[in-house]
Design a protein around this motif. Sequence first.
Motif, mmCIF file in Angstrom:
data_model
loop_
_atom_site.group_PDB
_atom_site.id
_atom_site.type_symbol
_atom_site.label_atom_id
_atom_site.label_comp_id
_atom_site.label_asym_id
_atom_site.label_seq_id
_atom_site.Cartn_x
_atom_site.Cartn_y
_atom_site.Cartn_z
ATOM 1 N N TYR A 120 -45.616 -25.247 -14.306
ATOM 2 C CA TYR A 120 -45.884 -24.567 -12.793
ATOM 3 C C TYR A 120 -46.512 -23.373 -13.080
ATOM 4 C CZ TYR A 120 -42.954 -28.444 -11.267
ATOM 5 O OH TYR A 120 -42.194 -29.678 -11.067
ATOM 6 N N PRO A 121 -47.445 -22.903 -12.139
ATOM 7 C CA PRO A 121 -47.863 -21.774 -11.971
ATOM 8 C C PRO A 121 -46.773 -20.825 -11.652
ATOM 9 C CG PRO A 121 -48.702 -23.054 -10.186
ATOM 10 C CD PRO A 121 -47.901 -23.790 -11.405
ATOM 11 N N PRO A 122 -46.564 -19.531 -11.752
ATOM 12 C CA PRO A 122 -45.797 -18.533 -11.518
ATOM 13 C C PRO A 122 -45.457 -18.675 -10.084
ATOM 14 C CG PRO A 122 -47.288 -17.341 -12.898
ATOM 15 C CD PRO A 122 -47.888 -18.732 -12.519
ATOM 16 N N ASP A 123 -46.687 -18.770 -9.113
ATOM 17 C CA ASP A 123 -46.251 -18.690 -7.562
ATOM 18 C C ASP A 123 -45.537 -20.074 -7.309
ATOM 19 O OD1 ASP A 123 -48.974 -19.806 -8.287
ATOM 20 O OD2 ASP A 123 -48.601 -20.721 -6.141
ATOM 21 N N ARG A 124 -45.277 -21.000 -8.119
ATOM 22 C CA ARG A 124 -44.464 -22.537 -7.740
ATOM 23 C C ARG A 124 -43.262 -22.431 -8.670
ATOM 24 N NH1 ARG A 124 -48.754 -26.666 -8.580
ATOM 25 N NH2 ARG A 124 -46.856 -28.167 -8.374
ATOM 26 N N LEU A 125 -42.902 -21.443 -9.426
ATOM 27 C CA LEU A 125 -41.846 -21.715 -10.167
ATOM 28 C C LEU A 125 -40.558 -21.638 -9.761
ATOM 29 C CD1 LEU A 125 -41.412 -22.180 -13.334
ATOM 30 C CD2 LEU A 125 -41.542 -19.652 -13.666
ATOM 31 N N ALA A 126 -40.376 -20.884 -8.703
ATOM 32 C CA ALA A 126 -39.241 -20.401 -7.842
ATOM 33 C C ALA A 126 -38.537 -21.835 -7.298
ATOM 34 C CB ALA A 126 -39.178 -19.330 -6.929
ATOM 35 N N THR A 127 -39.333 -22.591 -7.124
ATOM 36 C CA THR A 127 -38.607 -23.839 -6.396
ATOM 37 C C THR A 127 -37.892 -25.021 -7.379
ATOM 38 O OG1 THR A 127 -40.148 -23.802 -4.382
ATOM 39 C CG2 THR A 127 -39.131 -25.968 -5.128
ATOM 40 N N PRO A 128 -38.607 -25.268 -8.427
ATOM 41 C CA PRO A 128 -38.188 -25.966 -9.622
ATOM 42 C C PRO A 128 -36.856 -25.283 -10.051
ATOM 43 C CG PRO A 128 -40.284 -25.327 -10.342
ATOM 44 C CD PRO A 128 -40.289 -24.894 -8.946
ATOM 45 N N ILE A 129 -36.942 -24.025 -10.225
ATOM 46 C CA ILE A 129 -35.787 -23.342 -10.781
ATOM 47 C C ILE A 129 -34.562 -23.614 -10.026
ATOM 48 C CG2 ILE A 129 -34.952 -21.125 -11.310
ATOM 49 C CD1 ILE A 129 -37.505 -20.452 -12.659
ATOM 50 N N ALA A 130 -35.034 -23.458 -8.620
ATOM 51 C CA ALA A 130 -33.731 -23.573 -7.666
ATOM 52 C C ALA A 130 -33.257 -24.963 -7.647
ATOM 53 C CB ALA A 130 -34.225 -23.265 -6.155
ATOM 54 N N VAL A 131 -34.069 -26.061 -7.798
ATOM 55 C CA VAL A 131 -33.728 -27.367 -7.809
ATOM 56 C C VAL A 131 -32.647 -27.332 -8.954
ATOM 57 C CG1 VAL A 131 -34.348 -29.686 -8.336
ATOM 58 C CG2 VAL A 131 -35.687 -28.192 -6.631
#
Length: 504
Positions: A120-131
């Motif tokens: 994942y690119p950095p700007d989209r990484l927070a969502t998979p980590i939250a999941v």
Amino acid sequence: MNRTLTCSVVGAAVVALDGTVLTVAQPALQDDLDARVGQVQWTSTGYLVAVASLLVLAGRLGDRYGHRRVFAVGAFGFAAASTGIALAPGIGAVIALRVAQGVCGALLQPATLGMLRTAYPPDRLATPIAVRTAAIGLAAAAGPVIGGALVSSYGWRSVFLLGVPPTLAIGALALAPWRRSVGEGMAAPDGARAPALSPRHRAAAPDRPVAPDGAPASEDQPLPPSPRPGSALAALDPGGAVLLALTLGLLVQGLDAASRGGGAAGALLACGGALVAGAAFARQERRVAHPLLPPALLRSAPVVAGLAVLLAASAALFGALFVVTYFLQDVQGLDPLGCALRMLPLAVLMILGAPLCPPLQRRFGPRATATTAAALLTLGILLLARLDATSGTAPVGAAAALLGAGFVTLMVTATSVVVHRAPAAHAGVAGGLQQTAMNVGPALGVAIATLLLGLVPDGGFVPARGAALPALTLVAALAVPAALALPGRAVRRRTRPEPVAPGA
């Protein structure tokens, strides 16, 4: 949900579930195998020492040889060790196999984050980590219920078979051929499909290739030549790996000994040995050409601050839970189920709060989000420290809700910063350090709580009359200055592809 996220979420959830269901199974295991309490304790301690000792090395292996390969080895090994424990004839075999399971867990855990970092690119990484975080919270909350039902119906051995099918499945999924694009299936920043790898590149690069200077190699450039065996071994820094494993192993053993009555001498000896080994490790890292902990990673202020946040928050939370469990059961006379129901808001807020963390980071930035969360966590422990023998459900539930909301936000935010602010070539090491903080922190918190409970033998289990929870409030407060050192802004969504690194 793509394969990378599926493997990461299931792998992290299985490890979390394994830890919580084991606590329910230990009394039945002790009776069935006619074991001593100290031996049963080592079924947890041996696993924890093995995991904490090898996490960073496992992350380095993932960076070097591919996170999916290391993940698959860890998953298959975890399943094999779990099956062996379910068939073990005695407590000695259980302890040995739990150590082996810890080794495999160490291989598996950093790879769950390393794969996300490369996918994942950095700007989209927070969502998979939250999941991933929500799955961990759900597994931890469901563990005692599932474990209790299995032990009651089928015995303690069934608990260890619970994780075998999912770990075998994700191990096979990680090794299956993947349709790849830039960054393990990552879409191009503008939403267009990125150019696929050539067959030669696809066969030679199970994970994103790394250029000789440590930068991620361009997918349309020729791959660098394979290193010579001697240079590959030197690049892994085996001496540093041994010294770091010894340092963390002795530290965890010392903290664990401090958390048990009568273990002061052993705790001091182990912690002293950890200091000596740590000094030798620091000297080793300054002398080798390819240190186990890359200087670029340690010079990153956001990464160091994120690790400090995770260490302080996990120590404060698990130390507080240790004290409150004794308070609810020994002082207020609740059974384990009643105790779990009192603390249920913590698990609920962790599960429901994780999906809200990415938009909070995008709106307010990691610094403000983590600082507010650290304040909530500190306030929750402060409320627990004011409980007395007559406290009812409402104050306990309110404090538990604050703990859940604060900790899940800190965990998602700090993990996102650690993983995507680290250089891509060192994503595995960053994941290993994150997992190390999350393993050492609870041991530190429980050790602090145990030592301080002993200072007030008549009232230590009553929070308002003891010293443990006030001290853990100060530990939680340490997360506030660490959170203030995090970046003020979240990584913004890119509108054009990033240029290829010159050394790629």
